[in-house]
Structures are given as C-alpha cells and as structure tokens.
Design a protein around this motif. Structure first.
Motif, PDB file in Angstrom:
ATOM      1  N   SER A 235     -30.071  79.546  -6.936  1.00 18.11           N
ATOM      2  CA  SER A 235     -30.189  80.674  -7.858  1.00 18.11           C
ATOM      3  C   SER A 235     -28.797  81.144  -8.245  1.00 18.11           C
ATOM      4  O   SER A 235     -27.787  80.745  -7.654  1.00 18.11           O
ATOM      5  CB  SER A 235     -30.978  81.811  -7.219  1.00 18.11           C
ATOM      6  N   ASN A 236     -28.702  82.017  -9.249  1.00 18.88           N
ATOM      7  CA  ASN A 236     -27.401  82.511  -9.694  1.00 18.88           C
ATOM      8  C   ASN A 236     -26.704  83.309  -8.594  1.00 18.88           C
ATOM      9  O   ASN A 236     -25.480  83.196  -8.400  1.00 18.88           O
ATOM     10  CB  ASN A 236     -27.566  83.374 -10.946  1.00 18.88           C
ATOM     11  N   ASN A 237     -27.460  84.127  -7.874  1.00 16.00           N
ATOM     12  CA  ASN A 237     -26.863  84.888  -6.775  1.00 16.00           C
ATOM     13  C   ASN A 237     -26.389  83.969  -5.648  1.00 16.00           C
ATOM     14  O   ASN A 237     -25.364  84.228  -5.005  1.00 16.00           O
ATOM     15  CB  ASN A 237     -27.863  85.910  -6.226  1.00 16.00           C
ATOM     16  N   TRP A 238     -27.151  82.896  -5.408  1.00 20.90           N
ATOM     17  CA  TRP A 238     -26.737  81.927  -4.389  1.00 20.90           C
ATOM     18  C   TRP A 238     -25.430  81.252  -4.792  1.00 20.90           C
ATOM     19  O   TRP A 238     -24.546  81.031  -3.965  1.00 20.90           O
ATOM     20  CB  TRP A 238     -27.847  80.901  -4.191  1.00 20.90           C
ATOM     21  N   LYS A 239     -25.294  80.926  -6.061  1.00 17.64           N
ATOM     22  CA  LYS A 239     -24.065  80.283  -6.533  1.00 17.64           C
ATOM     23  C   LYS A 239     -22.871  81.224  -6.425  1.00 17.64           C
ATOM     24  O   LYS A 239     -21.757  80.807  -6.094  1.00 17.64           O
ATOM     25  CB  LYS A 239     -24.249  79.826  -7.975  1.00 17.64           C
ATOM     26  N   LYS A 240     -23.096  82.515  -6.700  1.00 22.91           N
ATOM     27  CA  LYS A 240     -22.007  83.484  -6.551  1.00 22.91           C
ATOM     28  C   LYS A 240     -21.582  83.597  -5.088  1.00 22.91           C
ATOM     29  O   LYS A 240     -20.387  83.667  -4.774  1.00 22.91           O
ATOM     30  CB  LYS A 240     -22.460  84.850  -7.074  1.00 22.91           C
ATOM     31  N   ALA A 241     -22.583  83.628  -4.192  1.00 24.79           N
ATOM     32  CA  ALA A 241     -22.265  83.716  -2.766  1.00 24.79           C
ATOM     33  C   ALA A 241     -21.550  82.448  -2.296  1.00 24.79           C
ATOM     34  O   ALA A 241     -20.630  82.521  -1.469  1.00 24.79           O
ATOM     35  CB  ALA A 241     -23.542  83.930  -1.961  1.00 24.79           C
ATOM     36  N   GLN A 246     -16.554  79.302  -0.662  1.00 23.72           N
ATOM     37  CA  GLN A 246     -15.576  78.276  -1.025  1.00 23.72           C
ATOM     38  C   GLN A 246     -14.173  78.860  -1.135  1.00 23.72           C
ATOM     39  O   GLN A 246     -13.193  78.217  -0.741  1.00 23.72           O
ATOM     40  CB  GLN A 246     -15.982  77.622  -2.344  1.00 23.72           C
ATOM     41  N   ASN A 247     -14.079  80.068  -1.658  1.00 24.45           N
ATOM     42  CA  ASN A 247     -12.757  80.702  -1.779  1.00 24.45           C
ATOM     43  C   ASN A 247     -12.134  80.964  -0.404  1.00 24.45           C
ATOM     44  O   ASN A 247     -10.920  80.795  -0.226  1.00 24.45           O
ATOM     45  CB  ASN A 247     -12.880  82.008  -2.560  1.00 24.45           C
ATOM     46  N   ILE A 248     -12.955  81.377   0.562  1.00 22.82           N
ATOM     47  CA  ILE A 248     -12.436  81.609   1.908  1.00 22.82           C
ATOM     48  C   ILE A 248     -11.942  80.292   2.514  1.00 22.82           C
ATOM     49  O   ILE A 248     -10.862  80.227   3.116  1.00 22.82           O
ATOM     50  CB  ILE A 248     -13.514  82.241   2.804  1.00 22.82           C
ATOM     51  N   HIS A 249     -12.732  79.233   2.359  1.00 24.73           N
ATOM     52  CA  HIS A 249     -12.314  77.932   2.877  1.00 24.73           C
ATOM     53  C   HIS A 249     -11.015  77.473   2.201  1.00 24.73           C
ATOM     54  O   HIS A 249     -10.148  76.867   2.856  1.00 24.73           O
ATOM     55  CB  HIS A 249     -13.413  76.896   2.651  1.00 24.73           C
ATOM     56  N   GLY A 250     -10.881  77.750   0.917  1.00 26.71           N
ATOM     57  CA  GLY A 250      -9.652  77.389   0.219  1.00 26.71           C
ATOM     58  C   GLY A 250      -8.437  78.136   0.755  1.00 26.71           C
ATOM     59  O   GLY A 250      -7.361  77.557   0.917  1.00 26.71           O
ATOM     60  N   ARG A 251      -8.605  79.430   1.043  1.00 23.75           N
ATOM     61  CA  ARG A 251      -7.499  80.214   1.596  1.00 23.75           C
ATOM     62  C   ARG A 251      -7.116  79.715   2.987  1.00 23.75           C
ATOM     63  O   ARG A 251      -5.930  79.657   3.335  1.00 23.75           O
ATOM     64  CB  ARG A 251      -7.894  81.684   1.657  1.00 23.75           C
TER      65      ARG A 251
END
Length: 423
Positions: A235-241, A246-251
C-alpha cells in the motif's frame, strides 16, 4: 603501472529523467527474468546452458517483437549487460557445485530490487567535470554533485539507486608511477588486533574506539520496522514506511563506510607493513540455533555477538587496507589467529590462564601484565615479522603461511566505487 579506479557521485535528475531510469531498470529486470526462465526451462528439458551470444540474438528478437515493443525504448547496452550478469551468476553456481560449496542458484529479480544500469562503452557517455554534469544515452545531460575530480580516462559507467537517491560510478584507467616499496622498520610496522570493545588495537598501545553504527540507530530502526509491519503490504503507507527503513539503513552504511575509509587511509599512510589476523568472519558470525534434532545453545547470546561482529566491518577493514597499502608501496600480512591472546610477548609462555579477563593479560610464568588486546596486537606483529622472514607463523603449532605484497583487486565500477570515496 596501469590503475583502474572508480569514482562515485550523486546524480540530480529531473522528474522525467528519473522516470526514464526506472523504466530502463525495469526493462533490464524483465530481460534478466525472461532469460532466466528460458534457461530453467531448457535445463529441465535436458538441454545445455545457453551462452551469452545465443541470448543476445534472442534479445534482438524480443526488442523487435510486437509483444514487448517497449524494450526498444531502453538503451541496448544495459539490456545486454543484464544477460552478462545472468551468465556470470550461472558460472558462479557451476563453480560452487564443482568445488563442493553451497551453490547459490540464480534467482528472479523482484520489482522492488535495486535498480541498476551499466554502460560498458566509453563512447556512450560523456563526463563534463567543469560544469558538473554527465551525459547518458536516452537520458541527456544530468547534474551531479562533483565532490572530487575524476582522474584518468573513463571506461564505463554504472547508474544505481539507493535510499531513494540515484548515483553513478565511473571507472577510469590511468598510468601511475609504480609505488616505491618502503623499508619495513620497527617504527613503520604495526600489528592490529580487531575486536568489539575496541575496534582496532595497535601493537604500540594505541587503539581506535568502535563506531557501532548499527547499534546507534537500532532503536529507531526497530520502531520504523514495527510501523512498517503494521501496514498493508504494497500500500502507499507501506511504501512510505519502507522508505524510512531504507533511509536508516543507508545512514548506517554511509557512517560505517566513512569510518572505515578514514582509518584505513591513515594507517596505510603512516605504516609500511601492517600485520592482521586472518579472520574468517563468515564462520565467526554463523548462527548457533542449529536444527530440530540438535538445537543450539545460548542462541540469543550468539545472535547478539554476531550482530556486533558484523556491525564492525572487519572484512571490509582488511580489504581496504589491502589495496591502499599496495597503492602506497606498503605490505599487508595476514597471520593465523590461534593463541594470539594467550601467548606472552615477553617470555613466549602459552596458556589459556594467561588471559585473566576480557581486558587483562597476566602471564602465569613471568608475571608480565598488559591489556589483552595490546598483547594480541604485539603477537600479531611478531608473527608478521616471522612470516616475512621465513614463511612461518611462529606459533609452534605447525601451521605455515606465506607473505606477499597486498594485491589490488580490480572490480566493476559499481563494486569498487564504494571503497574509493576516501582513497
């Protein structure tokens, strides 16, 4: 001396260019999956593996087919490279089977897998460093963050996405002066003992504190993952979450990469010979849960240890030291790991009781005391000298090894770009 080096930069595409890159990456994924399905069907029918040349001819048919006319919109070279990736995956599978290792059969790529485009011919692209832009087939000119100069003649470019951002890495080729081998003197040789409480302890008594990048972000990552698990999948909310996760893993990955590059660069510049333990990180970080017949013991404790080991990046630390010492004319020596923390550097007495605690070493024979990690680093350095002198580890256990200058492993641009940012 010919040197291959990769330089990675962040792209700043406009909306249309970003959509095109996603479409092109989807075409590469489609070609890879279609070719893999054909290979599997051919194998089940008793046929032989279809080579790249035959697959490339089928790609031409697919591009001209009325069923998949959109394949013509994508540049042909990235599509061809998707077939080469599949062929490489099959060769790795066959070599693992032949060597008796656990085979990894090629798997289909999912829609949410990492997007990647490879342009192997330098005639297809152009890098304008003066204006900070790059020109790619069917995408046109794109701005990029010119954080450093690109040295050498460009050979190929790889475009990839990570954490919602787009990057390109360009691999270059240039002639450099062969590094002058530096003399290995007492002040320029050092032994390194890696650990968890201390990331790297040196034989001179100094040490580097661990970054523990994953541990710093673990609480927030767990919260975002819990939030993502409560959303309806896709869902769209799932993709936002998922984007937040992914951003945390990137950091986490970026912080660890920066930490390793800075420390390995400093070590390679200040020392002519570096001795390290020949750690088998994959074996050290295996799960202890076992199976139904033979369940493991202290599984949770071992899981925590495995997480701490992988958070340090020991293998990447050694790999970066390898090529950086080679570039600077130094030498990396890997020695066996046994009894380095139980051997007294003063009298040579070996006993498990010498290590009183995790941090304290006290020899039962001569009474020598020091930090256990410092003692380990001192023994590693002594073994490194013996390896160079006679090819033996000096442990007295019959195991031998050989010393050789660190080797430069030339890799594709997308693999080497991450290791050369601070080189």
């Amino acid at each position: 001396m010919l040197r291959l080096q990769a330089f990675k930069f962040e792209l700043m595409p406009n909306g249309e260019q970003e959509r095109d890159m996603r479409r092109f990456a989807g075409s590469c994924r489609f070609v890879f999956n279609k070719a893999l399905a054909l290979q599997k069907a051919n194998y089940e029918a008793g046929g032989k593996f279809i080579g790249y040349v035959a697959m490339a001819k089928l790609l031409t048919v697919w591009r001209n087919s009325i069923e998949t006319p959109w394949l013509k919109d994508a540049p042909v070279h990235p599509l061809q490279h998707a077939l080469k990736d599949l062929e490489r995956a099959y060769k790795n599978f066959f070599s693992n089977v032949k060597a008796g290792r656990q085979p990894g059969f090629p798997r289909f790529k999912r829609k949410d897998s990492a997007a990647r485009l490879r342009y192997p011919d330098a005639k297809q692209f152009e890098v304008d460093q003066a204006n900070g832009r790059v020109k790619l087939p069917k995408l046109g000119w794109m701005r990029y963050r010119a954080s450093r100069d690109v040295l050498g003649r460009p050979k190929n470019i790889t475009v990839s996405s990570s954490g919602g951002k787009w990057f390109f890495s360009v691999q270059t080729e240039r002639e450099v002066e062969p590094p002058m081998l530096r003399s290995v003197e007492a002040i320029t040789a050092i032994g390194i003992d890696v650990g968890i409480a201390r990331f790297a302890t040196f034989s001179d008594g100094s040490f580097v504190a661990p970054l523990s990048s994953f541990k710093r972000h673990e609480v927030r990552l767990r919260r975002y993952q819990r939030s993502m698990s409560r959303k309806k999948k896709f869902s769209n909310n799932w993709k936002k979450a998922r984007t937040k996760v992914q951003n945390i893993h990137g950091r986490i990955a970026n912080a660890r990469k920066d930490f390793l590059h800075k420390n390995t660069t400093a070590i390679s510049k200040n020392h002519a010979m570096v001795a390290v333990e020949d750690l088998q990180v994959r074996n050290m970080s295996r799960s202890a849960k076992g199976d139904v017949q033979t369940p493991g013991k202290q599984v949770r404790q071992k899981a925590g240890l495995n997480k701490a080991i992988l958070d340090q990046g020991w293998f990447e630390f050694r790999r970066q030291l390898d090529y950086k010492l080679n570039w600077s004319g130094g030498m990396l020596v890997a020695v066996p790991v046994h009894y380095t923390s139980q051997t007294c550097p003063a009298c040579g007495h070996v006993a498990a009781g010498n290590r009183k605690t995790q941090a304290l070493f006290a020899c039962l024979d001569c009474g020598y005391e020091n930090n256990a990690d410092v003692v380990g680093a001192m023994n590693i350095l002594a073994r490194g000298h013996r390896v160079i002198a006679c090819g033996e580890d000096g442990s007295g256990r019959g195991r031998k090894t050989t010393a050789k200058p660190a080797s430069v492993k030339q890799e594709p641009a997308e693999a080497t770009a991450r290791e050369l940012t601070h080189a």
